[in-house]
Each structure stands twice: as structure tokens, then as C-alpha cells.
Design an enzyme around this catalytic site. Structure first.
Site, PDB file in Angstrom:
ATOM      1  N   LYS A   5       1.670   5.016   2.328  1.00  7.88           N
ATOM      2  CA  LYS A   5       2.957   5.648   2.031  1.00  7.88           C
ATOM      3  C   LYS A   5       3.396   5.117   0.665  1.00  7.88           C
ATOM      4  CE  LYS A   5       7.242   4.598   2.170  1.00  7.88           C
ATOM      5  NZ  LYS A   5       7.782   5.327   1.004  1.00  7.88           N
TER       6      LYS A   5
ATOM      7  N   CYS B 154       6.791  -7.923 -10.538  1.00  7.96           N
ATOM      8  CA  CYS B 154       7.125  -9.070  -9.689  1.00  7.96           C
ATOM      9  C   CYS B 154       6.747 -10.381 -10.361  1.00  7.96           C
ATOM     10  CB  CYS B 154       6.379  -8.990  -8.365  1.00  7.96           C
ATOM     11  SG  CYS B 154       6.600  -7.441  -7.559  1.00  7.96           S
TER      12      CYS B 154
ATOM     13  N   GLU C 180       3.032  -8.801  -0.423  1.00  9.69           N
ATOM     14  CA  GLU C 180       3.225  -9.160  -1.838  1.00  9.69           C
ATOM     15  C   GLU C 180       4.692  -8.888  -2.128  1.00  9.69           C
ATOM     16  OE1 GLU C 180       1.155 -10.610  -3.546  1.00  9.69           O
ATOM     17  OE2 GLU C 180      -0.737 -10.164  -2.546  1.00  9.69           O
TER      18      GLU C 180
HETATM   19  C1  SIN Z   1       3.505  -6.673  -9.791  1.00 14.33           C
HETATM   20  O1  SIN Z   1       4.143  -7.452 -10.464  1.00 14.33           O
HETATM   21  O2  SIN Z   1       4.016  -6.082  -8.859  1.00 14.33           O
HETATM   22  C2  SIN Z   1       2.047  -6.459 -10.067  1.00 14.33           C
HETATM   23  C3  SIN Z   1       1.692  -6.916 -11.410  1.00 14.33           C
HETATM   24  C4  SIN Z   1       0.240  -7.165 -11.650  1.00 14.33           C
HETATM   25  O3  SIN Z   1      -0.630  -6.838 -10.848  1.00 14.33           O
HETATM   26  O4  SIN Z   1      -0.056  -7.714 -12.704  1.00 14.33           O
END
Ligand code: SIN
Length: 464
Positions: free
Chosen positions: A157, A266, A232
Site C-alpha cells: 500500500k 528520515c 523504519e
Molecule cells: C529515508 O530517509 O526515509 C530513506 C533515505 C535513504 O534511503 O537514504
């Protein structure tokens, strides 16, 4: 329950496409097909699965320009970054196509002549994935790649903000010859689809990239059916610049970390912690580079920073800036914006603040925007304490050319990903994931396929 999703371009507020929400009964049907398909896909030999994944990677590569344009239209990400993300997405499929052939079991030396001890690995089963809008391609392939390689079937999704990239990726997987029921998508809103995934006994694993509160609730809801979980979640990355650091290099790497996808990653630097002896030099160079960055519609190839995704993201950023200024931070550049609620676009100029203190919200919360708050330290111990003073533990960065300082930071920072003189540590062949409330499990690297397999142990007895 809404029946459609209006996918809008965050740079203009214009509609890109209106797509149908997958009705709950259809989601259940798709899960059931995925579960049925597992019986055959798990039995396809690893070399054949690898060949199909490689074919998928080729198809995606051949469609790079189209996928990048779709991604920029629905996410606002500058086109040059979208092109980079397609390559990044392909690298996960290619890496796991190879790893499919390396899911090894083992023979354990026996404690008696009459037994043989055998450990094998088996795919978990049907995997349900929920992916975010900030990397609509790479976060999908980082999950689908290892799942399919291990012999699991996969239902995704995508975020309701950016479903179009994922839909095309799934079509390309089918064109590559991966059975239709082995990899599927459903569209809808998280609060509607999430519970269908979590309560289904057919789904054996949930993999999620997104916010920590949503991750926690998915985990709680998955408890009744004891699903495997990979999470994550949020980050709040510190970036430490030591007294001896190469300042020019640290500035360039800070820009690379912070302004990728307008600061909506993130792992991007969220708190910049600079030694007091070099803070003036660092800030001056940083501000001069930040002023060169161009904000605008990502389809314009000269644009460095696109819009932020929506009004909620925009409001959080503005609140953090206002809060910091009210509590004594100093504005070094930026804090201008182009906001149009009616049209639905939200641009934030890259902003640098100094005199930032831990009591400010920007030092406590993830920002997800192009803002750099700068604070200072005197002793390395103080920098580490400040850096670790967060419930999050995804990524941290430090800049030093002194190996003792580097090793000290490496050993004391409580984060799953470290960049030592490196603002861009991600790659398909290394593990990505966080400690503490940043989640559990790792994606990428050798570690990234493990969460999709179960360990089965067999003792063979009665041997003469
Ligand atoms: C993320 O920050 O959500 C992923 C960034 C990455 O894979 O470098």
C-alpha cells in the site's frame, strides 16, 4: 470511507490523477491471492527468481525518465533527485536478485554419532508493506526486492500522496514476468488499509516505513496474529562538526544531507552541533552556500529544493521556526516562503538558525523540512550527550580528521547509521535502520533479506 484519491502536484496544487481506492473486500481478495501465490512462488528456484528480479530491474531502468517524471509530479521532488531515486530503487532490486542465491542454511556438528542436525531457511509467506511518500520508488523496492528474492509474496500500500510511482513499478514487475499475484498493490488511506493488513491471518509480515506513532500502532495491532515486523521509523539526526574538521567539506556534506528532498528524509541532519571554535567559520560558509540554492517546481531542471509535501508538513516547519525564534534563536538566512492554501502548494526557503538550544522544539522533534538549526559544544562528551538526547536513533553524522575523535563518536553515538565525514551513507548493499524509537530490523545489505525468512531446524536421529 472515501472512494478515490486525488493525487496532487505539491508544486502547483493541480491534480495529477484521480485513482480509485481499493474497496476492503478487494483488499481481502488480493491478500488471499497473494497467500495462494506463495505456494508456487516459494517453490520457484532461487536462480529463476533472481532472473525475474533482474528482468524487473532492467524494465525499471529502461523507464527511468518516465518514472522520475511521475515521481516529481506526485511528490514535488526535483527531477534530478527523482532520476537518482530511480537508480537507487533499481540498485535494491539488483542487489536482492543476487542475494536470492545466497539464502543459506547450515549443518551443525552433532553432539552424538546417531544424529545429524540441519538448519534451513524458508520464506515467511505473504508480506504486506506500507511505504512512504518521500521515496516512493526506493522504499518500495527495498522491501519488495528482498521479499520476492526470499520467496515471499508481496502486497504494497503506497502512500496516498504518491501512489502512481508504485503502481507503475508493480506493472513493470508483471511485464518482467513476475506472477501477477506474487506482487500486487492496493490503494487507500492508511487508517482504512492498515487494519485490514494487521488483522489478516494470511499476512505473515508487516513492513512499514513512516512515522513512529503509526509504527507503534501497527505493531500493537499485529500482536494478535503474531506477525513478523520490520519498522523504519522517524529520525532526528545530529550532525557534529569537530574542532579539527575540514569546514568546507563539512558544509558541502551538510547541504547534501539536509536538503535532499527538501529535508524530507528520515536520515537527514536535523540538529547541527558545531565546536564553538569553528562555528563562525562554519555558519558563514554554510549561509553563503544556502543562499545559492534555488527553490521551485521540481520539473525545472535548475531547481535544488522543491515544495514540502502538504500543509501539515509546512505548518510543522513554520511552528518549529517560530518557536525557536521566540525562545532566542537567531535567523541567519531564509524563513521566507511561498504559501498558497487555496491552490495547495507550500514552498519553504532553506533556513539557517543559530543560538539554538535544546529547549526548542526543533531540537526535540523531527523537522522534515529544509531548516538547519545550529548549536555549539566545547567537549566531545558534551556533543555526544546532546546527540543521544533523543528517543530516536536512526542516523548520525560527524566530521573530524582525528581518528581518536572519530572512534570516540563511533563508539558512543547510539544510532543505527553513522556517516563519518559522509553526509550520504545510504546504499543498497549496506544495512539501513534505526535503534530505539527509530524502529527495528534492517533493510539493505546482507541483513535486509533475513527479515523475510524463517529458520527451521531438523534433527535426524536413529543414524547407525
Ligand atoms: C529515508 O530517509 O526515509 C530513506 C533515505 C535513504 O534511503 O537514504
Amino acid at each position: 470511507m472515501k472512494e478515490t484519491i486525488k493525487v496532487k502536484n505539491p508544486a502547483t496544487g493541480e491534480m495529477v490523477e484521480e485513482i480509485a481506492v481499493t474497496p476492503e473486500a478487494d483488499v481481502e481478495k488480493i491478500l488471499s491471492q497473494g497467500n495462494e501465490a506463495f505456494k508456487t512462488w516459494a517453490g520457484v528456484n532461487a536462480h529463476e527468481r533472481a532472473a525475474l528480479l533482474k528482468e524487473w530491474a532492467e524494465k525499471v531502468k529502461n523507464e527511468t525518465e518516465n518514472l522520475a517524471e511521475i515521481m516529481t509530479l506526485e511528490s514535488g521532488k526535483p527531477l534530478k533527485e527523482s532520476l537518482g531515486e530511480v537508480a537507487y530503487a533499481v540498485s535494491y532490486i539488483e542487489w536482492y536478485a543476487e542475494e536470492a542465491k545466497r539464502v543459506y542454511g547450515r549443518i551443525v556438528p552433532s553432539h552424538t554419532e546417531t544424529k545429524r542436525l540441519v538448519v534451513t531457511k524458508e520464506p515467511i509467506g505473504l508480506v504486506a508493506a506500507i511505504t512512504p511518500w518521500n521515496f516512493p520508488a526506493a522504499m518500495m523496492t527495498r522491501k519488495a526486492g528482498p521479499a520476492l528474492a526470499a520467496g515471499c509474496t508481496f502486497v504494497v500500500k503506497p502512500s496516498e500522496e504518491t501512489p502512481l510511482t508504485t503502481m507503475r513499478l508493480v506493472e513493470l514487475a508483471h511485464e518482467a514476468g513476475i506472477p501477477k499475484e506474487a506482487v500486487q498493490y492496493v490503494n487507500g488511506y492508511g487508517e482504512d488499509i492498515g487494519p485490514v493488513f494487521t488483522r489478516s491471518g494470511l499476512v505473515r509480515k508487516i513492513t512499514f516505513t513512516g512515522s513512529t506513532p503509526v509504527g507503534k500502532s501497527l505493531m500493537k495491532d499485529s500482536a494478535d496474529t503474531m506477525k513478523h515486523i520490520s519498522m523504519e521509523l522517524g529520525g532526528h539526526a545530529p550532525l557534529i562538526v569537530a574542532e579539527d574538521a575540514d569546514i568546507e567539506f563539512a558544509v558541502e556534506q551538510t547541504l547534501a544531507s539536509k536538503f535532499r528532498n527538501a529535508g524530507q528524509t528520515c536520515i537527514c541532519a536535523n540538529r547541527v552541533i558545531v565546536h564553538e571554535a569553528v562555528v563562525d567559520k562554519f555558519s558563514e560558509q554554510l549561509v553563503s552556500r544556502v543562499k545559492q540554492l534555488k527553490v521551485g517546481n521540481g520539473l525545472d531542471k535548475t531547481v535544488d529544493i522543491g515544495p514540502v509535501i502538504n500543509v501539515d508538513g509546512y505548518t510543522k516547519i513554520q511552528n518549529q521556526i517560530e518557536d525557536a525564534l521566540k525562545k532566542g534563536a537567531r535567523l541567519l538566512s531564509g524563513h521566507q516562503y511561498d504559501k498558497n492554501d487555496e491552490k495547495g502548494y507550500y514552498f519553504v526557503q532553506p533556513t539557517v538558525l543559530d543560538n539554538v538550544e535544546e529547549k526548542m522544539n526543533i531540537m526535540q522533534e523531527e523537522t522534515f523540512g529544509p531548516i538547519i538549526p545550529i548549536t555549539t559544544f566545547r567537549e566531545n562528551k558534551e556533543a555526544v550527550e546532546m546527540a543521544n538526547n533523543t528517543p530516536f536513533g536512526l542516523a548520525a553524522y560527524f566530521f573530524t580528521n582525528d581518528y581518536r575523535t572519530g572512534i570516540y563518536f563511533q563508539e558512543h553515538l547510539k544510532f543505527g547509521i553513522l556517516g563519518w565525514n559522509d553526509g550520504a551513507p545510504s546504499a543498497a548493499h549496506v544495512p539501513f535502520g534505526g535503534m530505539k524509537e527509530s524502529g527495528m530490523g534492517r533493510e539493505g545489505g546482507l541483513e535486509g533479506i533475513e527479515p523475510y525468512v524463517e529458520t527451521k531446524y531438523m534433527s535426524i536421529g536413529g543414524i547407525q
